[in-house]
Design an enzyme around this catalytic site. Sequence first.
Site, short mmCIF file in Angstrom:
data_model
loop_
_atom_site.label_atom_id
_atom_site.label_comp_id
_atom_site.label_asym_id
_atom_site.label_seq_id
_atom_site.Cartn_x
_atom_site.Cartn_y
_atom_site.Cartn_z
N ARG A 149 0.85 -1.19 0.00
CA ARG A 149 0.00 0.00 0.00
C ARG A 149 0.88 1.25 0.00
O ARG A 149 2.02 1.24 0.46
CB ARG A 149 -0.94 0.03 1.20
CG ARG A 149 -0.25 0.16 2.55
CD ARG A 149 -1.22 0.60 3.65
NE ARG A 149 -1.65 1.98 3.46
CZ ARG A 149 -2.21 2.71 4.43
NH1 ARG A 149 -2.41 2.19 5.63
NH2 ARG A 149 -2.57 3.96 4.20
N HIS A 150 0.33 2.32 -0.54
CA HIS A 150 1.02 3.60 -0.52
C HIS A 150 0.85 4.22 0.86
O HIS A 150 -0.22 4.14 1.46
CB HIS A 150 0.44 4.54 -1.58
CG HIS A 150 1.28 5.74 -1.86
ND1 HIS A 150 1.32 6.83 -1.01
CD2 HIS A 150 2.13 6.03 -2.89
CE1 HIS A 150 2.14 7.74 -1.50
NE2 HIS A 150 2.65 7.28 -2.64
#
Length: 408
Positions: free
Chosen positions: A240-241
């Site tokens: 995930r960012h």
Amino acid sequence: TSDYPTNATMGEITMMALEGLRVLDLTRVLAGPYATMILADLGADVVKIELPGVGDDARSFGPYLHGESAYFMSLNRNKRSMTLNLKSPRGKQVFCELVPQFDVLVENFRPGTLEKLGLGYETLRDLNPRLIYAASSGFGRTGPYSRRPAYDAVVQAMGGLMSITGQAGGAPTRVGTSIGDITAGLFAVIGILSALQARERTGKGQVVDVAMLDCQVAILENALARYNVTGEIPRPQGNRHPSIVPFEPFETQDGQLMVAAGNDALWKRLCDALERPELAADPHFETNPLRNTHYAELRPILAEIFQQRTTADWQTLLETAGIPVSPINNIAQVSEHPQVLAREMLVKLAHPVAGEMTVPGIPIKLSETPGALRTAAPMLGEHTEALLAELLHYTPEQIAELRAAGAL
């Protein structure tokens, strides 16, 4: 189809961007050879100086094609190889005669190595005041770690990159490609081109000092920014960012799909495509900061939705909606990807011993002076005699004398 040539052959172009630039290449393994390969791809005449009988260390790295290193061949196309023993008095003499013929010298030895041979920048500058001397090393030419040895994995660890890579709660993880070496090669090229531009104004050369550790710190981007602003030490967060939601892969019925809704407009489009427009209007999820705050609430909702269809179905649906998405391709799938092939990013080169080998194409597409894949990687010392005759006007008898003296 492209509006301009890419990976052009020499028969298709009349001029290359770096045509006429001469580069003396003392590099080995990855960071330095990657830099000089870029220069060679764009037209520079790169002469690779290698140790007689041994050559670049990478020549001994597998896998092999008919006894030739695929690793070496993937990094040394478009270059000419000359063997020269820099520890031999006659070898040093030849080297000093070569230096005035070149615009750029590139090396990635540990700092101080060439100085011990009496061939440091100060000496070479006297021979050629216009010389751009580019040195790539683990820690650079200054600082307390300057003389320490380093490899890619060491600088990934020291530079913090491993500490933010891996699954959430998992162990620090090395990036799957040698990004410490490769970023050093890229920054070295930027430095070389900058120094050449400065030379146009001043007439003088200079040192380009690139450290692998510096390059790792330079690409930490938002991890460093987040720490400086919040005081919290970034940790691995998986795929995930750390600042954008949703910006990660989701499990589908038969695989995974990377979804990148990089702004609020894309988030609204995504919700419409998922047939859940109410999510976009939810006060917990309306903006990106809110989605970050309520990530633990949003993530399971999206995960349940994506498991209802196949990867291919979702990809078609989301691409139609203009959402950036992709399955997680393996290397075989990348090798067959239509966009990769359309951009000529996989090219076959014929090697005299190894035969045909597929190598990456040139990622810099120039409309008027494109790069070209001219030749496969050279055999060890393949061009020694030709280069001595071409650049220094040595006769066959003089070359034979150099060999007898252990210089070649």
